[in-house]
Design an enzyme around this catalytic site. Structure first.
Site, PDB file in Angstrom:
ATOM      1  N   SER A 148      -0.120   3.951   8.261  1.00 29.84           N
ATOM      2  CA  SER A 148       0.467   3.349   7.067  1.00 29.84           C
ATOM      3  C   SER A 148       1.267   4.395   6.308  1.00 29.84           C
ATOM      4  CB  SER A 148      -0.642   2.786   6.163  1.00 29.84           C
ATOM      5  OG  SER A 148      -0.124   2.456   4.896  1.00 29.84           O
TER       6      SER A 148
ATOM      7  N   HIS B  56       3.273   0.944  10.129  1.00 30.38           N
ATOM      8  CA  HIS B  56       2.950  -0.020   9.077  1.00 30.38           C
ATOM      9  C   HIS B  56       3.704   0.351   7.808  1.00 30.38           C
ATOM     10  CE1 HIS B  56       0.295  -3.262   7.667  1.00 30.38           C
ATOM     11  NE2 HIS B  56       0.275  -2.616   6.510  1.00 30.38           N
TER      12      HIS B  56
ATOM     13  N   ASP C 271       4.404  -0.585   4.060  1.00 30.53           N
ATOM     14  CA  ASP C 271       3.815  -1.317   2.935  1.00 30.53           C
ATOM     15  C   ASP C 271       4.861  -1.629   1.869  1.00 30.53           C
ATOM     16  OD1 ASP C 271       0.802  -1.306   3.469  1.00 30.53           O
ATOM     17  OD2 ASP C 271       1.316   0.799   3.721  1.00 30.53           O
TER      18      ASP C 271
ATOM     19  N   MET D  72       5.443  -3.344  -1.749  1.00 26.96           N
ATOM     20  CA  MET D  72       4.755  -3.817  -2.954  1.00 26.96           C
ATOM     21  C   MET D  72       5.765  -4.021  -4.076  1.00 26.96           C
ATOM     22  SD  MET D  72       1.459  -1.279  -2.905  1.00 26.96           S
ATOM     23  CE  MET D  72       0.588  -0.923  -1.367  1.00 26.96           C
TER      24      MET D  72
ATOM     25  N   HIS E 203       4.639  -5.203   5.838  1.00 27.22           N
ATOM     26  CA  HIS E 203       3.536  -5.900   5.183  1.00 27.22           C
ATOM     27  C   HIS E 203       3.991  -6.243   3.772  1.00 27.22           C
ATOM     28  CE1 HIS E 203      -0.869  -5.575   3.538  1.00 27.22           C
ATOM     29  NE2 HIS E 203      -0.344  -6.777   3.367  1.00 27.22           N
TER      30      HIS E 203
ATOM     31  N   MET F  72       3.528  -7.357   0.463  1.00 30.65           N
ATOM     32  CA  MET F  72       2.612  -7.608  -0.649  1.00 30.65           C
ATOM     33  C   MET F  72       3.464  -7.953  -1.867  1.00 30.65           C
ATOM     34  SD  MET F  72      -0.090  -4.532   0.115  1.00 30.65           S
ATOM     35  CE  MET F  72       1.051  -3.564   1.105  1.00 30.65           C
TER      36      MET F  72
ATOM     37  N   MET G  84      -7.637  -7.569   5.262  1.00 26.94           N
ATOM     38  CA  MET G  84      -7.697  -6.410   4.375  1.00 26.94           C
ATOM     39  C   MET G  84      -9.154  -6.030   4.107  1.00 26.94           C
ATOM     40  SD  MET G  84      -4.567  -5.579   3.819  1.00 26.94           S
ATOM     41  CE  MET G  84      -4.878  -4.336   2.551  1.00 26.94           C
TER      42      MET G  84
ATOM     43  N   ASP H 132      -6.975  -3.402   7.810  1.00 29.43           N
ATOM     44  CA  ASP H 132      -6.288  -2.415   6.975  1.00 29.43           C
ATOM     45  C   ASP H 132      -7.124  -2.082   5.752  1.00 29.43           C
ATOM     46  OD1 ASP H 132      -4.573  -0.924   5.428  1.00 29.43           O
ATOM     47  OD2 ASP H 132      -3.017  -2.440   5.276  1.00 29.43           O
TER      48      ASP H 132
END
Length: 216
Positions: free
Chosen positions: A7, A32, A34, A36, A65, A67, A136, A174
């Site tokens: 990540s 990965h 992330d 956000m 991913h 979010m 998660m 994760d």
């Protein structure tokens, strides 16, 4: 063999491209990424321009991913930037089935993501159409959190359904993954381990990655 997905949330942002290159050479299986938005989770991270800038540093699949509150508005930006897998949360107030089909029609894989407090039953109706399930094991938003052991039962339940219905989706986990917790989730059905702090806090990325690969 279990796949390892470093990540980038825990990587050195000043040398992000080089970090991607290092974990690729160290034996990672996918990257990965992330995303956000400061709304769906209380943090801000990367946009599609960052993904596009670092994509050339690895041949591995990239998983975005998301979010974010409105993944239906932004997923294509990340797909066009180089993401191979798009992760969308079950907690988002969207038409999940339409979005899943739209992303897959675009030639990308879809991962349905579920947070620790959300009942695992909420994703059951999607198991036959998604490519991956991301469970998660921390509350999303920040790296370096402790593994929530009560979530292991969710992994076990999803794995049981996969076996009973002979489905082909992969189970990804994760949060709080290290050389100890990796064994727990693998024994309960996990195929892909996402971990940032454990890998990037060490000097030898290859050694850290290999220490997670317990055989199923």
């Amino acid at each position: 063999m279990v796949k390892i997905a470093p990540s980038l949330l825990s990587a050195n942002f000043a040398f992000l491209g080089e970090e991607v290159k290092k974990v690729t050479l160290a034996g990672a299986d996918l990257i990965h990424f992330d995303v956000m938005d400061g709304h769906f989770v209380p943090n801000l991270t990367f946009g599609p321009m960052v993904l596009a800038a670092i994509r050339k540093y690895s041949h591995l699949p990239f998983e975005a991913h998301l979010m974010i509150t409105n993944p239906e508005k932004y997923w294509k930006n990340f797909a066009d930037a180089g993401a191979d897998i798009i992760g969308i949360h079950i907690e988002c107030q969207i038409d999940h089935i339409s979005l899943i089909k739209e992303i897959q029609k675009y030639g990308k894989k879809v991962c349905i993501v579920i947070n620790p407090p959300t009942p695992i039953e909420n994703i059951y109706s999607f198991l036959e159409i998604v490519d991956m399930v991301l469970i998660m094991t921390v509350n999303p938003g920040f790296g370096g959190q402790k593994f929530i052991h009560s979530v292991v039962d969710k992994i076990r339940k999803v794995n049981k359904i996969r076996k009973e219905k002979k489905l082909n989706f992969e189970i990804e986990v994760d949060g709080g993954i290290n050389e100890k917790t990796s064994r727990i989730v693998i024994e309960n059905g996990a195929d892909i381990l996402v971990t940032g702090n454990y890998i990037f806090s060490g000097d030898n990325y290859k050694e850290r990655i290999e220490s997670l690969r317990w055989k199923k």
